[in-house]
Motif scaffolding. Sequence first.
Motif, PDB file in Angstrom:
ATOM      1  N   THR A  25      -1.354  15.819  10.743  1.00 40.02           N
ATOM      2  CA  THR A  25      -0.952  16.826   9.767  1.00 40.02           C
ATOM      3  C   THR A  25       0.212  17.626  10.316  1.00 40.02           C
ATOM      4  OG1 THR A  25      -3.242  16.989   9.025  1.00 40.02           O
ATOM      5  CG2 THR A  25      -1.765  18.785   8.404  1.00 40.02           C
ATOM      6  N   ASP A  26       1.148  17.951   9.467  1.00 44.17           N
ATOM      7  CA  ASP A  26       2.284  18.774   9.856  1.00 44.17           C
ATOM      8  C   ASP A  26       1.778  20.135  10.320  1.00 44.17           C
ATOM      9  OD1 ASP A  26       4.581  20.269  10.096  1.00 44.17           O
ATOM     10  OD2 ASP A  26       5.259  19.998   8.031  1.00 44.17           O
ATOM     11  N   PRO A  27       2.021  20.536  11.581  1.00 43.65           N
ATOM     12  CA  PRO A  27       1.512  21.816  12.075  1.00 43.65           C
ATOM     13  C   PRO A  27       2.099  23.031  11.359  1.00 43.65           C
ATOM     14  CG  PRO A  27       3.043  20.858  13.648  1.00 43.65           C
ATOM     15  CD  PRO A  27       2.771  19.803  12.616  1.00 43.65           C
ATOM     16  N   SER A  28       3.207  22.829  10.657  1.00 43.97           N
ATOM     17  CA  SER A  28       3.842  23.937   9.933  1.00 43.97           C
ATOM     18  C   SER A  28       3.462  23.964   8.450  1.00 43.97           C
ATOM     19  CB  SER A  28       5.373  23.840  10.057  1.00 43.97           C
ATOM     20  OG  SER A  28       5.783  23.988  11.391  1.00 43.97           O
ATOM     21  N   LEU A  29       2.440  23.188   8.075  1.00 43.03           N
ATOM     22  CA  LEU A  29       2.070  23.074   6.664  1.00 43.03           C
ATOM     23  C   LEU A  29       1.712  24.435   6.060  1.00 43.03           C
ATOM     24  CD1 LEU A  29       1.575  21.128   4.301  1.00 43.03           C
ATOM     25  CD2 LEU A  29      -0.787  20.879   5.110  1.00 43.03           C
ATOM     26  N   VAL A  30       0.898  25.217   6.762  1.00 40.65           N
ATOM     27  CA  VAL A  30       0.482  26.525   6.233  1.00 40.65           C
ATOM     28  C   VAL A  30       1.666  27.474   6.146  1.00 40.65           C
ATOM     29  CG1 VAL A  30      -0.872  28.596   6.755  1.00 40.65           C
ATOM     30  CG2 VAL A  30      -1.931  26.328   6.913  1.00 40.65           C
ATOM     31  N   ILE A  31       2.498  27.483   7.177  1.00 41.39           N
ATOM     32  CA  ILE A  31       3.700  28.327   7.139  1.00 41.39           C
ATOM     33  C   ILE A  31       4.560  27.962   5.937  1.00 41.39           C
ATOM     34  CG2 ILE A  31       5.908  28.789   8.282  1.00 41.39           C
ATOM     35  CD1 ILE A  31       4.473  28.737  10.935  1.00 41.39           C
ATOM     36  N   ASN A  32       4.737  26.660   5.705  1.00 42.76           N
ATOM     37  CA  ASN A  32       5.566  26.217   4.574  1.00 42.76           C
ATOM     38  C   ASN A  32       4.933  26.585   3.232  1.00 42.76           C
ATOM     39  OD1 ASN A  32       7.467  25.150   6.329  1.00 42.76           O
ATOM     40  ND2 ASN A  32       6.546  23.105   6.330  1.00 42.76           N
ATOM     41  N   GLU A  33       3.603  26.517   3.156  1.00 45.09           N
ATOM     42  CA  GLU A  33       2.919  26.899   1.920  1.00 45.09           C
ATOM     43  C   GLU A  33       3.161  28.375   1.597  1.00 45.09           C
ATOM     44  OE1 GLU A  33      -1.174  25.974   2.443  1.00 45.09           O
ATOM     45  OE2 GLU A  33      -0.941  23.828   2.037  1.00 45.09           O
ATOM     46  N   ILE A  34       3.054  29.227   2.630  1.00 41.56           N
ATOM     47  CA  ILE A  34       3.269  30.668   2.422  1.00 41.56           C
ATOM     48  C   ILE A  34       4.717  30.921   2.012  1.00 41.56           C
ATOM     49  CG2 ILE A  34       3.294  32.931   3.538  1.00 41.56           C
ATOM     50  CD1 ILE A  34       1.005  31.894   5.348  1.00 41.56           C
ATOM     51  N   LYS A  35       5.646  30.232   2.668  1.00 44.73           N
ATOM     52  CA  LYS A  35       7.065  30.417   2.328  1.00 44.73           C
ATOM     53  C   LYS A  35       7.365  29.953   0.910  1.00 44.73           C
ATOM     54  CE  LYS A  35       9.215  30.323   6.905  1.00 44.73           C
ATOM     55  NZ  LYS A  35      10.212  29.645   7.774  1.00 44.73           N
ATOM     56  N   GLN A  36       6.788  28.827   0.514  1.00 44.49           N
ATOM     57  CA  GLN A  36       7.018  28.335  -0.848  1.00 44.49           C
ATOM     58  C   GLN A  36       6.413  29.268  -1.891  1.00 44.49           C
ATOM     59  OE1 GLN A  36       5.477  24.337  -0.820  1.00 44.49           O
ATOM     60  NE2 GLN A  36       7.029  23.600   0.628  1.00 44.49           N
ATOM     61  N   ARG A  37       5.269  29.835  -1.576  1.00 45.40           N
ATOM     62  CA  ARG A  37       4.624  30.794  -2.471  1.00 45.40           C
ATOM     63  C   ARG A  37       5.431  32.087  -2.540  1.00 45.40           C
ATOM     64  NH1 ARG A  37      -0.050  33.000   0.389  1.00 45.40           N
ATOM     65  NH2 ARG A  37      -0.768  30.858   0.514  1.00 45.40           N
ATOM     66  N   GLY A  38       6.041  32.445  -1.401  1.00 44.89           N
ATOM     67  CA  GLY A  38       6.864  33.649  -1.343  1.00 44.89           C
ATOM     68  C   GLY A  38       6.090  34.932  -1.141  1.00 44.89           C
ATOM     69  N   VAL A  39       4.782  34.820  -0.857  1.00 45.43           N
ATOM     70  CA  VAL A  39       3.922  36.005  -0.725  1.00 45.43           C
ATOM     71  C   VAL A  39       2.901  35.761   0.378  1.00 45.43           C
ATOM     72  CG1 VAL A  39       2.169  37.417  -1.858  1.00 45.43           C
ATOM     73  CG2 VAL A  39       4.152  36.674  -3.152  1.00 45.43           C
ATOM     74  N   LEU A  40       2.698  36.781   1.210  1.00 46.24           N
ATOM     75  CA  LEU A  40       1.645  36.764   2.228  1.00 46.24           C
ATOM     76  C   LEU A  40       0.491  37.624   1.733  1.00 46.24           C
ATOM     77  CD1 LEU A  40       0.948  35.997   5.288  1.00 46.24           C
ATOM     78  CD2 LEU A  40       1.703  38.344   5.812  1.00 46.24           C
ATOM     79  N   HIS A  41      -0.705  37.042   1.624  1.00 44.16           N
ATOM     80  CA  HIS A  41      -1.886  37.768   1.169  1.00 44.16           C
ATOM     81  C   HIS A  41      -2.561  38.418   2.377  1.00 44.16           C
ATOM     82  CE1 HIS A  41      -1.848  34.640  -2.261  1.00 44.16           C
ATOM     83  NE2 HIS A  41      -1.240  35.746  -2.656  1.00 44.16           N
ATOM     84  N   TYR A  42      -2.666  39.749   2.332  1.00 41.45           N
ATOM     85  CA  TYR A  42      -3.058  40.503   3.528  1.00 41.45           C
ATOM     86  C   TYR A  42      -4.072  41.584   3.156  1.00 41.45           C
ATOM     87  CZ  TYR A  42      -2.422  43.175   7.850  1.00 41.45           C
ATOM     88  OH  TYR A  42      -2.627  43.840   9.040  1.00 41.45           O
TER      89      TYR A  42
END
Length: 276
Positions: A25-42
């Motif tokens: 699995t691409d280790p940056s998959l989650v980072i890319n998902e957050i970037k594509q979404r454009g929002v960090l849920h915190y």
Amino acid sequence: MKRLVLALLAAFAILASAPPAAHATDPSLVINEIKQRGVLHYPVMSGEEPDFIKDPATGEWSGFYPDWGRQIADLLQVKIEFVETTWGNLAADFLAGRLDLAFGVNPNPKRGLVVDYVLEPIVEGVWTVLARDGFEPRSWRDLNKPEVRLVAQSGSTMQVIAETMAPQATIVLVKNRDQAVLELRSGRGDAIVLADQNAAQLHKAGIGHAIVPSPVLRNPMMTAVPRKDGNQGFINLLANWSMQQRTLGLSCALITKYMAQRGIDLSVVPQSGKYC
């Protein structure tokens, strides 16, 4: 020679019939998902000042936890979306996909079954109790008596500490810190289990006095992320950020800043790594 050829052919046949190896699995998959979404849920929490501070007029959040969340959003070049919750509900929030990370979580094996921990603390504090006037426990043994009413937040590490270090005490469970303070002020509680900065804040407000019982219990501020494929790169980012925060004193300085704005002196809990 013929036997060698036959052996090689047999080996090739075995390799050819073997199932293909799973793709990494691409280790940056989650980072890319957050970037594509454009929002960090915190996560943010009411009644937890000065960790989380909500402006009643604007609804804007400040405090060192929201500031840390904004730092990660800035690193990822995305916006931040604050999700109101409680410490006790974090695991459920992760399972429901409502959060991308949470700072300040404590080591917890049960939570570790459903989330991944970043094994690098942001800062290391100590656990304290805020005792009512006239009550002077100096050790957890002093608190471990049936006549002692020990208050803790339900579903939190504070509950674990109360039930482990003072199982003979009368343990009073509440939903949040405001309710815990109400128990103390109304005389229904003798002491509250709290993180060091929270005890120092209430100490300053004249609501009891902060005590670090012996033996001293350490309180590392850890980070949790959802357990999913491709989160290794996100964990690596957060581990590097956490190490920088701790080793350069950045986390301690930010906590001290918010405390100083309220005239809160962390010297009442000198054993804490947040005291700088």
